[in-house]
Design a protein around this motif. Structure first.
Motif, short mmCIF file in Angstrom:
data_model
loop_
_atom_site.label_atom_id
_atom_site.label_comp_id
_atom_site.label_asym_id
_atom_site.label_seq_id
_atom_site.Cartn_x
_atom_site.Cartn_y
_atom_site.Cartn_z
N ALA A 243 -42.95 115.08 30.25
CA ALA A 243 -42.00 116.17 30.03
C ALA A 243 -40.62 115.77 30.53
N CYS A 244 -40.58 115.08 31.66
CA CYS A 244 -39.31 114.62 32.22
C CYS A 244 -38.64 113.61 31.29
N PHE A 245 -39.43 112.68 30.77
CA PHE A 245 -38.89 111.71 29.82
C PHE A 245 -38.35 112.42 28.59
N MET A 246 -39.07 113.42 28.12
CA MET A 246 -38.66 114.15 26.93
C MET A 246 -37.32 114.86 27.15
N ILE A 247 -37.17 115.55 28.29
CA ILE A 247 -35.93 116.29 28.52
C ILE A 247 -34.75 115.34 28.69
N LEU A 248 -34.98 114.19 29.31
CA LEU A 248 -33.91 113.20 29.45
C LEU A 248 -33.51 112.64 28.08
N ASN A 249 -34.51 112.39 27.25
CA ASN A 249 -34.24 111.86 25.92
C ASN A 249 -33.48 112.88 25.07
N GLN A 250 -33.92 114.13 25.10
CA GLN A 250 -33.26 115.17 24.32
C GLN A 250 -31.83 115.40 24.78
N SER A 251 -31.62 115.35 26.08
CA SER A 251 -30.29 115.64 26.64
C SER A 251 -29.28 114.54 26.36
N ALA A 313 -22.56 128.73 30.07
CA ALA A 313 -22.80 128.60 28.64
C ALA A 313 -21.52 128.55 27.81
N HIS A 314 -20.43 129.15 28.29
CA HIS A 314 -19.20 129.19 27.51
C HIS A 314 -18.12 128.24 28.04
N VAL A 315 -18.51 127.33 28.90
CA VAL A 315 -17.57 126.32 29.38
C VAL A 315 -18.21 124.96 29.22
N ASN A 316 -17.40 123.93 29.38
CA ASN A 316 -17.93 122.58 29.21
C ASN A 316 -18.85 122.20 30.36
N TYR A 317 -19.97 121.60 30.03
CA TYR A 317 -20.89 121.07 31.02
C TYR A 317 -21.54 119.84 30.43
N ASN A 318 -22.17 119.05 31.27
CA ASN A 318 -22.77 117.80 30.84
C ASN A 318 -24.28 117.98 30.66
N PRO A 319 -24.79 118.03 29.42
CA PRO A 319 -26.23 118.24 29.20
C PRO A 319 -27.08 117.12 29.77
N ILE A 320 -26.51 115.91 29.86
CA ILE A 320 -27.27 114.80 30.44
C ILE A 320 -27.53 115.06 31.91
N LEU A 321 -26.51 115.57 32.60
CA LEU A 321 -26.66 115.89 34.02
C LEU A 321 -27.67 117.02 34.21
N ILE A 322 -27.59 118.04 33.36
CA ILE A 322 -28.54 119.15 33.44
C ILE A 322 -29.96 118.64 33.20
N GLY A 323 -30.12 117.81 32.19
CA GLY A 323 -31.44 117.25 31.89
C GLY A 323 -31.99 116.44 33.05
N ALA A 324 -31.10 115.66 33.70
CA ALA A 324 -31.53 114.86 34.85
C ALA A 324 -31.95 115.75 36.01
N LYS A 325 -31.25 116.86 36.20
CA LYS A 325 -31.60 117.79 37.28
C LYS A 325 -32.95 118.46 37.01
N ILE A 326 -33.19 118.81 35.74
CA ILE A 326 -34.48 119.42 35.38
C ILE A 326 -35.61 118.43 35.61
N ALA A 327 -35.38 117.20 35.17
CA ALA A 327 -36.39 116.15 35.35
C ALA A 327 -36.67 115.92 36.83
N TYR A 328 -35.61 115.84 37.62
CA TYR A 328 -35.78 115.62 39.06
C TYR A 328 -36.55 116.77 39.72
N SER A 329 -36.33 118.00 39.21
CA SER A 329 -37.05 119.16 39.78
C SER A 329 -38.55 119.01 39.63
N PHE A 330 -38.98 118.34 38.57
CA PHE A 330 -40.40 118.21 38.33
C PHE A 330 -41.04 116.96 38.96
N ILE A 331 -40.22 116.04 39.42
CA ILE A 331 -40.80 114.82 40.00
C ILE A 331 -40.69 114.78 41.53
N GLN A 332 -39.75 115.57 42.07
CA GLN A 332 -39.59 115.55 43.52
C GLN A 332 -40.74 116.31 44.19
N GLU A 333 -41.10 115.87 45.36
CA GLU A 333 -42.20 116.50 46.09
C GLU A 333 -41.66 117.50 47.11
#
Length: 333
Positions: A243-251, A313-333
């Motif tokens: 799932a983490c790989f998928m979100i990073l790839n999509q982002s 949602a209505h301002v600029n943000y980096n989807p790659i950074l968001i994806g990395a944060k989501i992925a990290y949330s699922f791998i950190q202990e």
């Protein structure tokens, strides 16, 4: 919206408006609040239309004033829509300029609707505050929001808060499931049939079948966001790592911002269901929610990231950074 729909589907709001109009005690500012699938805009527009109706306290859709309103040419009404873009100071200044005169129509009231008032810039908010503090006689503001906590307290304090009921989710899901939708394919138009999962999210995010279909036919943002979210959850059922790989790839694929916004909304909805253990065997994401509910430590962290992304949602943000944060949330202990 018509009178019958308003009276039967929004009984509390209809009673409030009818009593206020009969007693000539309309508020100078209303703040309509409800979930994304509540007909906020539809109710706001219907009330605005009713103010000029020549036949009834509630819009008849038949008189000259109602017909002009429905055609979008009524001189005493302005709509500012912040659903897909930020509301700027220039929007409010144009409103002030238009309403600097008395009502153009004899005995009619000036009315403006600001849809999704929470998506207003700071400068625009300061400008609208002055307008709310000193309304002209007979001038009525109708503001809407799906997130009252994001509306400035000073705006809330100057408005009458009104809850708008959501649609019948089950009925809308039934009407959309298996619905044939014509979309642009790579080489030609293709017909897809909406799945139970499509229907579920559409019923959670739109106030009517018509609004949902209009969004689907306007561009492919919703369907792309749905596909990304569904792939994430399907991979999660295999393993967190996949799932983490998928979100990073999509982002990293540089899709449109609205595609990512839809994905985050869908992820947040499922995360909330897992956190609250709101699940049933008939839910189209039953297996996903069941798995996530056993992994709440990671789900809560990932949901916090998603909520942060949605707040921008209505301002600029980096989807790659968001994806990395989501992925990290699922791998950190």
């Amino acid at each position: 919206m018509d009178k019958e729909t308003f009276l039967t589907k929004e009984k509390k709001l209809a009673k409030l408006i009818l009593n206020s109009r009969k007693n000539n005690r309309l508020s100078s500012a209303y703040l309509f609040s409800g979930p994304r699938n509540a007909p906020l805009k539809e109710c706001a527009l219907y009330l605005a239309q009713s103010l000029g109706c020549e036949n009834s306290l509630l819009a008849c859709n038949e008189c000259n004033s109602c017909k002009r309103f429905l055609k979008g040419i009524h001189p005493d009404f302005i709509l500012i829509d912040g659903e897909k873009k930020r509301i700027k100071k220039e929007d409010i200044q144009n409103l002030e300029e238009k309403f600097s005169q008395s009502a153009f129509e004899n005995k009619h009231q000036l009315c403006y609707v600001i849809h999704h008032i929470e998506n207003i810039t700071e400068k625009a908010a300061n400008t609208i505050l002055k307008f709310l503090e000193e309304p002209k006689e007979g001038q009525i503001a109708i503001l809407t929001t799906t997130n009252p906590d994001k509306v400035l307290p000073t705006i809330r304090s100057r408005s009458l808060m009104v809850d708008v009921d959501p649609i019948d989710i089950d009925k809308m899901r039934e009407s959309l499931e298996s619905y044939p939708l014509e979309i642009e394919g790579k080489k030609k138009k293709e017909v897809i049939h909406l799945s139970s999962r499509h229907a579920y999210f559409l019923s959670k995010f739109f106030p009517s079948k018509e609004a949902a279909l209009n969004e689907l036919m306007s561009d492919n943002s919703f369907l792309t966001g749905f596909e990304m979210a569904e792939q994430f959850f399907e991979e999660y059922l295999v393993s967190r790592q996949r799932a983490c790989f998928m979100i990073l790839n999509q982002s990293s694929q540089k899709k449109g911002a609205s595609c990512y916004n839809w994905m985050y909304l869908m992820m947040h909805d499922i995360f909330v269901s897992a956190r609250l253990k709101q699940n049933s065997e008939n839910h189209p994401f039953h297996e996903v929610i069941q798995a996530l509910s056993l992994d709440l430590k990671h789900v809560e962290k990932a949901d916090d990231v998603v909520k942060e992304a949605l707040s921008y949602a209505h301002v600029n943000y980096n989807p790659i950074l968001i994806g990395a944060k989501i992925a990290y949330s699922f791998i950190q202990e």
